[in-house]
Enzyme design. Structure first.
Site, PDB file in Angstrom:
ATOM      1  N   HIS A 106     -16.360  11.614   4.358  1.00 21.66           N
ATOM      2  CA  HIS A 106     -15.198  11.340   3.518  1.00 21.66           C
ATOM      3  C   HIS A 106     -14.316  12.573   3.363  1.00 21.66           C
ATOM      4  CE1 HIS A 106     -18.314   8.387   2.269  1.00 21.66           C
ATOM      5  NE2 HIS A 106     -17.299   7.579   2.439  1.00 21.66           N
TER       6      HIS A 106
ATOM      7  N   ARG B 293      -8.200   4.793   0.312  1.00 18.43           N
ATOM      8  CA  ARG B 293      -8.901   3.767   1.100  1.00 18.43           C
ATOM      9  C   ARG B 293      -8.722   2.403   0.441  1.00 18.43           C
ATOM     10  NH1 ARG B 293     -11.301   1.203   5.327  1.00 18.43           N
ATOM     11  NH2 ARG B 293     -13.423   0.527   4.962  1.00 18.43           N
TER      12      ARG B 293
ATOM     13  N   ARG C 182       0.829  -1.215   0.000  1.00 20.96           N
ATOM     14  CA  ARG C 182       0.000   0.000   0.000  1.00 20.96           C
ATOM     15  C   ARG C 182       0.866   1.270   0.000  1.00 20.96           C
ATOM     16  NH1 ARG C 182      -3.663  -0.590   4.993  1.00 20.96           N
ATOM     17  NH2 ARG C 182      -1.823  -1.678   5.768  1.00 20.96           N
TER      18      ARG C 182
ATOM     19  N   GLU D 216     -25.479  -1.751  -4.793  1.00 20.76           N
ATOM     20  CA  GLU D 216     -24.338  -2.008  -5.676  1.00 20.76           C
ATOM     21  C   GLU D 216     -24.330  -3.442  -6.187  1.00 20.76           C
ATOM     22  OE1 GLU D 216     -20.396  -3.385  -3.280  1.00 20.76           O
ATOM     23  OE2 GLU D 216     -21.188  -1.428  -2.796  1.00 20.76           O
TER      24      GLU D 216
ATOM     25  N   HIS E 138     -28.307   0.819   7.440  1.00 20.82           N
ATOM     26  CA  HIS E 138     -27.597   1.965   6.865  1.00 20.82           C
ATOM     27  C   HIS E 138     -27.214   1.651   5.431  1.00 20.82           C
ATOM     28  CE1 HIS E 138     -25.013   5.371   6.305  1.00 20.82           C
ATOM     29  NE2 HIS E 138     -24.010   4.576   5.973  1.00 20.82           N
TER      30      HIS E 138
END
Length: 754
Positions: A694, A515, A17, A605, A641
């Protein structure tokens, strides 16, 4: 005709990462822009060389992005919202970060642009904003610079561009309404300019991504492809690239285009290779997406060989990943903790490149022994005892309609819940997680590495939970959460406590910006050997008289955010998870937890890309949620949520979940999403997110009040909750305290104004 290999894209973030760390260091002011750019160059060079060494003939260039590739395209076209522009009109990397995050090391902070899911994946993009009469120009030459980098390194390359029609399709109109498709004529000159620059550099093929061609598009959008590609033809060879579904329904549109090749996803689509070969122009190249770019499973190369071999020698052919390998971890070879059996079932991005090379060599030579050797572990997996659990299969088969029904309808439950909790108007809460501080991450890491024993670890976690409760009580929140200090990730945590999952050490994939997530892998039937969340929820509730929510991740989200099995249906996996979590709801309730949140941010999604396939998915997705929740008594309040969602086309299914309270992400869309709930006359309670978690920007009291007043114009105030858009895991405590204090103040002001 020699068959070549290529990939549609490669993971950007680096095995460790590195990109994430460089981005966050730069954003925090701890490193320079030059240092960040150097990390990008190093990663690109490494990844090109790795793909080349693994056997890829044509390397993708332009798949790298500093935030996401749609945002990169926006900058390429000079599509920068006015609020994010530099005073002198220039565009730089901080412009990009201001659009994506709302702030950057330079320039004035401003509201970040909206973010949503990339088709039906767990990757996100920043939504382009369009306005009437907008002008476009080439302002961001990242693609050309990276092409020059790759050519200087001696690579044979294939630049990657997001196509103009899909780019417009993915965007939203801001301000005065108009048909954004009318902007097509205005962006095409920029594409022509870019293609001309690539031609000057000697580029033969350009991969131009038009994944919108797998959708059920309105006719006007389908009709737009021909004039668009007439304008782009002639400078380089264009590989029209589609993925995530098949192209057969839109093939008449495709074969009329002046392109030289077509890439099809033969994993997720139902396209027949023989039919494609028959219908495509004879001089077109066919790029066959035979290796799954969205999963971690080793491919059955003998099956892939049989699927494509009949057309070998009959037309120009490349073999490729189904989509960009962005959605797969980078390298299986560094996974030292997976046991030999399970590891033999997997292939990550570099191994998938190797699979393509094996397949290419076999198709070119006719020799298949290497394919049979590679595919042997797949046959063994089908009979492994680690895959099948008879008790789980029996319980799944015994599900009845009653298992998905609450005892009474919402109106009855709401009365029982009001009597139990006695909450004020405009009740305030958060979505679940609080900042994952360096101390919390260090605590978990020390425990995982064996540097901390279980007792000291539990003592540390308990202290962080206690502090989260204290913080919330100081702020004056009405319904509290325990903060999730013990959880590394909302899906991984549950997967670690459920049988049927395995985990990787370095299986990171990019979600958005910096992220990254490390999805668990479903390898077998799923069950819950012991309670998962009860202990910490019960402890948190013991610290306060206010209600503390139990926090679960829902079955569809765990499915969507994991790498699923390929030998059973998604419905089967979701219902197995639902049964396991149903037991968790019962145990939380028995422990005195009166509000239980079952997060399903991924419900939308997971929708199939074609609307004609939606009903079947929504039927079992809703049923899985209800199986999970229906064990709760009337006086237990079930929350759910959702985020990044457009709801208007699935409102029937949202209502069918029958959650007592739904919290949704709405701040970036300026409460626009509530139109769906108003039009549907949604009967239950709603918490529209009042600020964007965000972005590090702290919203003012006035901003939040204005949003809540706007919400109250659409939803009766007595059914509104007050909460952030999403969990606060990625934020710092100073901005979290400030934002929540303003949120609570706004709610108090509205109560007093009644």
């Amino acid at each position: 005709m020699t068959i070549l290999t290529h990939t549609l894209g490669f993971p950007r973030v680096g095995l460790r990462r590195e990109l994430k760390k460089a981005q966050e260091s730069y954003w925090a002011g701890n490193s320079t822009r030059e240092a960040l750019l150097a990390v990008g160059r190093e990663l690109r060079a490494r990844h090109w060389e790795q793909q080349k060494q693994a056997g890829i003939d044509l390397l993708p260039v332009g798949d790298f992005a500093w935030y996401d590739h749609v945002l990169t395209t926006s900058l390429l076209l000079g599509n920068v919202p006015a609020r994010h522009q530099n005073n002198d009109g220039s565009v730089d990397i901080d412009t990009l970060f201001r659009i994506g995050r709302g702030r950057a090391p330079t320039g004035e902070p401003a509201a970040a642009a909206e973010m949503t899911k990339w088709f039906n994946t767990n990757y996100h993009y920043i939504v382009p904003e369009f306005s009437k009469g907008q002008q476009f120009r080439l302002t961001w030459t990242q693609l050309l610079e990276e092409v020059d980098e790759a050519l200087a390194l001696g690579h044979k390359i294939k630049p990657v561009l997001l196509g103009p029609v899909t780019y417009l399709w993915l965007g939203k109109v801001k301000g005065e309404p108009f048909d954004r498709l009318t902007l097509l004529k205005d962006i095409l000159p920029v594409y022509q300019h870019v293609l001309a620059e690539l031609a000057k550099r000697g580029i033969e093929w350009v991969q131009i991504d038009e994944p919108a061609l797998v959708l059920e598009l309105p006719q006007a959008w389908l009709d737009a492809f021909k004039p668009a590609y007439d304008a782009l033809a002639g400078q380089v060879k264009l590989l029209l690239t589609t993925y995530f579904e098949g192209v057969t329904p839109n093939l008449d549109t495709i074969i009329a285009l002046p392109v030289q090749g077509l890439h099809v996803d033969l994993i997720h689509g139902k396209d027949d290779v023989a039919e494609l070969h028959q219908r495509l122009p004879v001089d077109w190249l066919l790029s066959a997406g035979l290796i799954n770019g969205r999963n971690v499973w080793r491919a059955d190369l003998t099956e892939k060989y049989a699927q494509i071999n009949a057309i070998v020698g009959k037309r120009a052919l490349w073999v490729a990943s189904s989509c960009s390998l962005l959605h797969s971890p980078i390298d299986l070879s560094v996974e030292t903790r997976l046991d030999t059996e399970v590891k033999s079932w997997f292939a990550f991005a570099l191994q998938k490149c190797g699979e393509l090379a094996l397949l290419r060599d076999a198709l070119n030579s006719g020799e298949t022994a290497a394919l049979e050797e590679w595919s042997a572990p797949i046959q063994a997996r089908r009979h492994s005892r680690r895959v099948h659990n008879a008790a789980v299969e029996k319980r799944l088969a015994a599900i009845t309609a009653q298992d998905s029904q609450r005892e009474n309808p919402y109106e009855v439950r709401a009365e029982a819940q009001r009597a139990r909790f006695k909450l004020p108007a405009w009740p305030t809460t958060t979505i679940g997680s609080f900042p994952q501080t360096t101390e919390i991450r260090g605590l978990r890491l020390d425990f995982k590495k064996g540097n901390l024993d279980a007792n000291n670890y539990r003592t540390g976690i308990a202290e962080h939970i206690k502090q989260a409760i204290i913080e919330q009580e100081r702020l004056g929140l009405d319904v509290l959460v325990h903060g999730e200090a013990e959880r590394n990730d909302m899906v991984e945590y549950f997967g670690e406590h459920l049988d049927g999952f395995v985990f990787t050490q370095n299986g990171w994939v990019q979600s958005y910006g910096s992220r990254c997530v490390k999805p668990p892998v479903v390898i077998g039937d799923i069950s819950r050997p012991a309670p998962i969340t009860v202990e910490w929820a019960k402890y948190a509730q013991s610290l306060t008289d206010k209600p503390v929510k139990g926090m679960l991740t829902g079955p569809v989200t765990i499915l969507c955010w994991s790498f699923p099995r390929e030998d059973v249906t998604r419905e089967t996996i979701a219902k197995q998870i639902a049964l396991a979590l149903r037991d968790e709801v019962a145990d939380l309730e028995a422990a005195g937890i009166g509000i239980i949140q079952i997060d399903e941010p991924a419900l939308r999604e997971g929708l199939p890309l074609r609307r004609s396939d939606w009903d079947a998915y929504l039927e079992w997705g809703v049923e899985a949620f209800r199986i999970n929740a229906a064990v709760a008594k009337d006086e237990t309040q079930i929350h759910t949520h959702m985020c990044y969602c457009e709801f208007n086309d699935i409102m029937d299914s949202i209502a069918a979940l029958d959650a007592d309270v739904i919290t949704i992400e709405t701040s970036r869309s300026d409460m626009e999403l509530l139109e769906s709930f108003e039009a549907f006359d949604y009967p239950n309670e709603i918490g529209p997110g009042v600020y964007d978690i965000h972005s590090p920007n702290v919203p003012s009291v006035e901003w939040i009040e204005a949003l809540l007043k706007k919400a109250a114009q659409r939803i009766p105030a007595q059914r509104l909750w007050v909460n952030p858009d999403c969990g606060l895991k990625t934020r710092g405590w100073p901005e979290t305290r400030a934002a929540l204090a303003n949120m609570v103040k706004a709610a108090h002001n509205l109560r007093q104004a009644k």
